[in-house]
Design a protein around this motif. Structure first.
Motif, mmCIF file in Angstrom:
data_model
loop_
_atom_site.group_PDB
_atom_site.id
_atom_site.type_symbol
_atom_site.label_atom_id
_atom_site.label_comp_id
_atom_site.label_asym_id
_atom_site.label_seq_id
_atom_site.Cartn_x
_atom_site.Cartn_y
_atom_site.Cartn_z
ATOM 1 N N TRP A 45 0.862 -1.183 0.000
ATOM 2 C CA TRP A 45 0.000 0.000 0.000
ATOM 3 C C TRP A 45 0.897 1.231 0.000
ATOM 4 O O TRP A 45 1.457 1.601 1.021
ATOM 5 C CB TRP A 45 -0.925 0.008 1.223
ATOM 6 N N GLU A 46 1.036 1.841 -1.159
ATOM 7 C CA GLU A 46 1.892 3.017 -1.305
ATOM 8 C C GLU A 46 1.033 4.259 -1.538
ATOM 9 O O GLU A 46 0.154 4.260 -2.411
ATOM 10 C CB GLU A 46 2.868 2.835 -2.462
ATOM 11 N N GLU A 47 1.304 5.291 -0.780
ATOM 12 C CA GLU A 47 0.605 6.569 -0.913
ATOM 13 C C GLU A 47 1.604 7.704 -0.705
ATOM 14 O O GLU A 47 2.548 7.576 0.082
ATOM 15 C CB GLU A 47 -0.517 6.696 0.129
ATOM 16 N N PRO A 48 1.398 8.849 -1.373
ATOM 17 C CA PRO A 48 2.297 9.989 -1.168
ATOM 18 C C PRO A 48 2.131 10.651 0.189
ATOM 19 O O PRO A 48 3.042 11.319 0.671
ATOM 20 C CB PRO A 48 1.923 10.944 -2.310
ATOM 21 N N THR A 49 0.958 10.491 0.801
ATOM 22 C CA THR A 49 0.705 10.981 2.154
ATOM 23 C C THR A 49 0.392 9.786 3.035
ATOM 24 O O THR A 49 -0.352 8.888 2.623
ATOM 25 C CB THR A 49 -0.477 11.970 2.184
ATOM 26 N N GLN A 50 0.967 9.753 4.228
ATOM 27 C CA GLN A 50 0.734 8.628 5.125
ATOM 28 C C GLN A 50 -0.762 8.402 5.311
ATOM 29 O O GLN A 50 -1.483 9.279 5.780
ATOM 30 C CB GLN A 50 1.391 8.886 6.478
ATOM 31 N N SER A 51 -1.210 7.208 4.929
ATOM 32 C CA SER A 51 -2.634 6.887 5.025
ATOM 33 C C SER A 51 -2.874 5.887 6.139
ATOM 34 O O SER A 51 -2.072 4.985 6.375
ATOM 35 C CB SER A 51 -3.149 6.336 3.695
ATOM 36 N N ILE A 52 -4.012 6.054 6.799
ATOM 37 C CA ILE A 52 -4.371 5.258 7.972
ATOM 38 C C ILE A 52 -5.705 4.590 7.687
ATOM 39 O O ILE A 52 -6.713 5.261 7.447
ATOM 40 C CB ILE A 52 -4.491 6.161 9.216
ATOM 41 N N GLY A 53 -5.738 3.272 7.714
ATOM 42 C CA GLY A 53 -6.959 2.551 7.422
ATOM 43 C C GLY A 53 -8.040 2.803 8.454
ATOM 44 O O GLY A 53 -7.774 2.785 9.656
ATOM 45 N N ALA A 54 -9.264 3.035 7.968
ATOM 46 C CA ALA A 54 -10.386 3.277 8.872
ATOM 47 C C ALA A 54 -11.670 2.673 8.319
ATOM 48 O O ALA A 54 -12.763 3.120 8.654
ATOM 49 C CB ALA A 54 -10.558 4.776 9.107
ATOM 50 N N ALA A 55 -11.534 1.650 7.448
ATOM 51 C CA ALA A 55 -12.722 0.969 6.941
ATOM 52 C C ALA A 55 -13.399 0.231 8.095
ATOM 53 O O ALA A 55 -12.728 -0.348 8.950
ATOM 54 C CB ALA A 55 -12.337 -0.013 5.840
ATOM 55 N N GLU A 56 -14.717 0.233 8.103
ATOM 56 C CA GLU A 56 -15.421 -0.445 9.196
ATOM 57 C C GLU A 56 -15.081 -1.930 9.212
ATOM 58 O O GLU A 56 -14.724 -2.501 10.244
ATOM 59 C CB GLU A 56 -16.927 -0.240 9.073
ATOM 60 N N THR A 57 -15.208 -2.574 8.046
ATOM 61 C CA THR A 57 -14.752 -3.951 7.851
ATOM 62 C C THR A 57 -13.967 -3.984 6.556
ATOM 63 O O THR A 57 -14.463 -3.558 5.512
ATOM 64 C CB THR A 57 -15.935 -4.939 7.776
#
Length: 256
Positions: A45-57
């Motif tokens: 999982w590559e993103e230019p801005t640090q991404s934080i998972g928050a999917a319910e499921t």
């Protein structure tokens, strides 16, 4: 305090295999206190801005092709922990690290293949994390360092990648170990155990066969992220190292 770990995730088919390394992962839950939650950085999982998972499921992402049909039937329906995702974002903000919450992305195989062996019941909340190969190695380390206090809250922090990961150099019929891969990993072991961050941050200039072992850095970054979480005690222990296809490293590091 909960240790942090780096796990090599190897090829997606690793979740179907029975060997010394997969047995270590499958026995992990019996030898480690059950965490309250898991924060996992995946090389896929590559993103230019640090991404934080928050999917319910989380949905299960099959980000690979040409493997056994059984793999495409596997799921890992872990739930996230919104409050923990927001806490992670607050810690990043405190340390001047820009980040965003992502409520849509599921778990790629760098995450779910490892988690399915560690905690097959999918009963522990997971916060998936992206990586960014454009940052310096010191910045990667500091991202991990910013999350160190989560370990005091029984949160398990995992980096999932690979120390030697060069798909162009794989020998699918090999049962031996390519010397260049081993020499890189032995250099890495020495620098990790001595916590020589100066050398590690310059591994491309300092390590033997760095270009062969790490042609692109996204699989190496999770090691630095996991290591950064242990900055206060600076203890690294190699729990396993083996190889598939001549040079694809399967290693596990624990950081205190």
């Amino acid at each position: 305090m909960m240790p942090s770990y780096f796990f090599a995730h190897g090829a997606p088919s690793i979740v179907l295999e029975d060997n010394e390394y997969t047995r270590l992962l499958r026995n992990f839950k019996d030898q480690t206190p059950k965490p309250k939650a898991i924060v996992l950085f995946s090389a896929h999982w590559e993103e230019p801005t640090q991404s934080i998972g928050a999917a319910e499921t989380y949905e299960t992402i099959y980000d690979f092709g040409g493997f056994q049909d059984e793999l495409y039937e596997m799921t890992y329906p872990a739930q996230s922990d919104r409050s923990l995702s927001e806490q992670v974002q607050a810690l990043f903000s405190k340390h001047g690290i820009q980040s965003v919450l992502n409520e849509r992305r599921g778990l790629d195989h760098g995450a779910w293949a490892v988690l399915k062996m560690l905690y097959p019941e999918a009963d522990i909340p997971v916060v998936a994390m992206s990586v960014n190969r454009l940052l310096s190695n010191e910045q990667q380390y500091n991202i991990g360092k910013a999350l160190a206090e989560l370990r005091e809250q029984d949160v398990l922090i995992i980096g999932s990648g690979g120390t030697v990961h060069n798909l162009r150099r794989l020998n699918w019929r090999s049962e031996g170990i390519d010397e260049w891969a081993l020499r890189f990993d032995l250099w890495l072991q020495d620098k990790l155990e001595s916590w020589d961050t100066e050398a590690l941050f310059r591994y491309r200039e300092s390590a033997p066969y760095a270009e062969e072992a790490v042609p692109t850095s996204e699989h190496f970054i999770p090691l630095l992220l996991a290591m950064g979480t242990g900055d206060s005690n600076r203890q690294a222990k190699l729990l396993h190292r083996s190889y598939q296809y001549g040079n694809l490293s399967l290693s596990c590091w624990r950081f205190h």
